[in-house]
Design a protein around this motif. Structure first.
Motif, mmCIF file in Angstrom:
data_model
loop_
_atom_site.group_PDB
_atom_site.id
_atom_site.type_symbol
_atom_site.label_atom_id
_atom_site.label_comp_id
_atom_site.label_asym_id
_atom_site.label_seq_id
_atom_site.Cartn_x
_atom_site.Cartn_y
_atom_site.Cartn_z
ATOM 1 N N LEU A 276 17.660 -78.304 -44.335
ATOM 2 C CA LEU A 276 18.415 -79.448 -44.850
ATOM 3 C C LEU A 276 17.570 -80.121 -45.933
ATOM 4 N N PRO A 277 17.951 -79.959 -47.197
ATOM 5 C CA PRO A 277 17.129 -80.502 -48.288
ATOM 6 C C PRO A 277 17.150 -82.028 -48.318
ATOM 7 N N ILE B 251 16.232 -91.405 -45.186
ATOM 8 C CA ILE B 251 15.227 -90.632 -45.905
ATOM 9 C C ILE B 251 15.114 -89.219 -45.344
ATOM 10 N N ALA B 252 15.195 -89.087 -44.019
ATOM 11 C CA ALA B 252 14.935 -87.810 -43.362
ATOM 12 C C ALA B 252 16.137 -86.875 -43.308
ATOM 13 N N GLY B 253 17.325 -87.340 -43.721
ATOM 14 C CA GLY B 253 18.465 -86.431 -43.698
ATOM 15 C C GLY B 253 19.795 -87.079 -43.407
ATOM 16 N N GLY B 254 19.782 -88.364 -43.071
ATOM 17 C CA GLY B 254 21.044 -89.060 -42.857
ATOM 18 C C GLY B 254 21.232 -89.478 -41.418
ATOM 19 N N THR B 255 22.084 -90.474 -41.241
ATOM 20 C CA THR B 255 22.300 -91.019 -39.908
ATOM 21 C C THR B 255 23.009 -90.037 -38.981
ATOM 22 N N GLY B 256 23.655 -89.038 -39.556
ATOM 23 C CA GLY B 256 24.410 -88.086 -38.736
ATOM 24 C C GLY B 256 23.565 -87.066 -38.003
ATOM 25 N N VAL B 257 22.258 -87.062 -38.247
ATOM 26 C CA VAL B 257 21.416 -86.048 -37.607
ATOM 27 C C VAL B 257 20.241 -86.628 -36.831
ATOM 28 N N MET B 258 20.136 -87.951 -36.739
ATOM 29 C CA MET B 258 18.976 -88.565 -36.105
ATOM 30 C C MET B 258 19.280 -89.018 -34.673
ATOM 31 N N PRO B 259 18.543 -88.487 -33.690
ATOM 32 C CA PRO B 259 18.792 -88.853 -32.291
ATOM 33 C C PRO B 259 18.098 -90.149 -31.904
ATOM 34 N N LYS C 276 19.193 -76.612 -34.403
ATOM 35 C CA LYS C 276 18.332 -76.373 -35.562
ATOM 36 C C LYS C 276 18.662 -75.051 -36.249
ATOM 37 N N LYS C 277 19.055 -74.050 -35.480
ATOM 38 C CA LYS C 277 19.459 -72.765 -36.078
ATOM 39 C C LYS C 277 20.705 -72.925 -36.933
ATOM 40 N N VAL C 278 21.661 -73.701 -36.442
ATOM 41 C CA VAL C 278 22.892 -73.926 -37.194
ATOM 42 C C VAL C 278 22.597 -74.668 -38.497
ATOM 43 N N ILE C 279 21.761 -75.703 -38.426
ATOM 44 C CA ILE C 279 21.397 -76.451 -39.632
ATOM 45 C C ILE C 279 20.657 -75.559 -40.615
ATOM 46 N N ALA C 280 19.708 -74.759 -40.127
ATOM 47 C CA ALA C 280 18.912 -73.890 -40.997
ATOM 48 C C ALA C 280 19.766 -72.816 -41.651
ATOM 49 N N GLU C 281 20.735 -72.312 -40.905
ATOM 50 C CA GLU C 281 21.610 -71.268 -41.449
ATOM 51 C C GLU C 281 22.480 -71.803 -42.580
ATOM 52 N N GLY C 282 22.926 -73.049 -42.435
ATOM 53 C CA GLY C 282 23.639 -73.725 -43.518
ATOM 54 C C GLY C 282 25.104 -73.375 -43.691
#
Length: 367
Positions: free
Chosen positions: A134-135, A267-275, A336-342
């Motif tokens: 996730l860039p 900064i780290a990728g958005g509110t939709g991915v932070m636990p 994390k695999k799903v995010i990395a696969e894109g």
């Protein structure tokens, strides 16, 4: 020595250096009865809440996770959290919730604040980190924001003195300040974190934030292996957007933590991915770490395109809290695999996928 023996020794040496050496993971040794299914109170909430909590339900079922949900219909417009819901959380000690809308103005109190105060969930934890694939503008971001959750500006002590004049009290106590500082240092110690940064405005609020800093300094002396430093909140925000990789664990009073956690999440990728989660001595409530995007997104709800990643990762935190580490690892790895696969990403991550498509992709990646 034969050529075959020499080849075997070379292969062993290469493997021992980390290039393919297979090791067995350390066995998790549960106590008798730890595998019994645990009840968890589930509050779908408002806005995208029902979508993302349903995503968690599907993944838990696919994993055959040893939990079951007691679901309750709670909405932010209610004057109070219903008594049966509070009873369920107190009995189960663990709750998973979607966002609860807090009406702006009008004298309606926040149910989120009510939950934290009545259950004494004194520590809010949000983990903001880069996800591989996730860039983002900054790399090497891995920040944990630990926020005092029961007092400060969120104490809700405000009243109208005379028409047109409102007095709002910021309450800081030594007890709560020491308690949150101790939790932050314990978290750092137990998770092999190296630094704790206290966020404050003691240059202006010398008594209130000064007491918070004094408490943090006293606790820091008991953890000599952990670096401790302090930063003024406005400088903190500037440093976060300029060089976030300098931060590790951050401990804050209530309001500052809300602002800092949302900034770090963006900064780290958005509110939709932070636990994230809220924890006290006896109870824990897990939810999306950063508040923005929880509610009020009617179009996203209609299109079924809410991002479930944050709550899925929060539910992995919940599984670890419940002493089910293997299930937590499987869930985190799949996400994390799903995010990395894109291939499957919702709109906020630059994709076009629906919530269900992301859920199906995560289930497909479960080991």
């Amino acid at each position: 020595m034969s050529r075959r023996s020499l080849t075997l020794l070379k292969n062993l040496a290469r493997n021992a250096n980390g290039s393919g050496f297979q090791t067995r993971s350390v066995t998790y040794m549960p106590r008798p009865g730890d595998g019994a299914p645990r009840a968890v109170t589930l509050i779908p909430g408002d806005g995208i809440g029902p979508l993302v909590t349903n995503a968690v339900e599907q993944v838990m079922e696919a994993m055959h996770a040893p939990i079951f949900f007691e679901k309750y219909d709670v909405h932010g417009e209610m004057s109070r959290v219903p008594a049966e819901v509070m009873e369920s959380i107190r009995k189960n000690k663990v709750c998973l919730k979607g966002g609860l809308k807090t009406p702006v103005g009008g004298g309606v109190s926040s149910l989120n604040v009510q939950l934290r105060k009545e259950l004494d969930l004194f520590a809010s934890l949000v983990n903001c980190f880069n996800l591989p694939g996730l860039p983002t503008r900054h790399e090497n971001v891995d920040i944990v924001v630990i926020r005092e959750n029961t007092e400060g500006e969120y104490a809700g002590l405000e009243h109208e003195v005379v028409p047109g004049v409102v007095e709002s009290l910021k309450v800081i106590t030594k007890f709560c300040s020491e308690r949150i500082a101790k939790y932050a240092f314990e978290y750092a110690y137990l998770n092999n974190r190296k630094k704790v940064t206290a966020v404050h405005k003691a240059n202006i609020m010398k008594l209130a934030d000064g007491l918070f800093l004094e408490s943090c300094r006293e606790v820091a002396k008991k953890y000599p292996s952990i670096t401790y430093n302090e930063i003024i909140v406005d400088n903190c925000c500037m440093q976060l957007v300029a060089k976030p990789e300098q931060f590790d664990v951050m401990v804050t009073p209530n309001l500052y933590g809300n602002l800092v956690a949302n900034t770090a999440a963006g900064i780290a990728g958005g509110t939709g991915v932070m636990p994230g989660g809220n924890v006290g001595a006896d109870h824990a409530v897990f939810e999306q770490g950063a508040s923005a995007g929880n509610v009020g997104k009617d179009k996203i709800v209609l299109e079924n395109k809410a991002n479930p990643v944050a709550l899925l990762l929060s539910s992995a935190m919940m599984l670890r809290h419940l002493q089910f580490p293997s299930f937590a690892d499987r869930l985190e790895t799949a996400v994390k695999k799903v995010i990395a696969e894109g291939k499957c990403r919702t709109k906020d991550l630059g994709g076009t996928s629906t919530t269900q498509e992301v859920v199906d992709a995560v289930i497909a990646k479960l080991d």
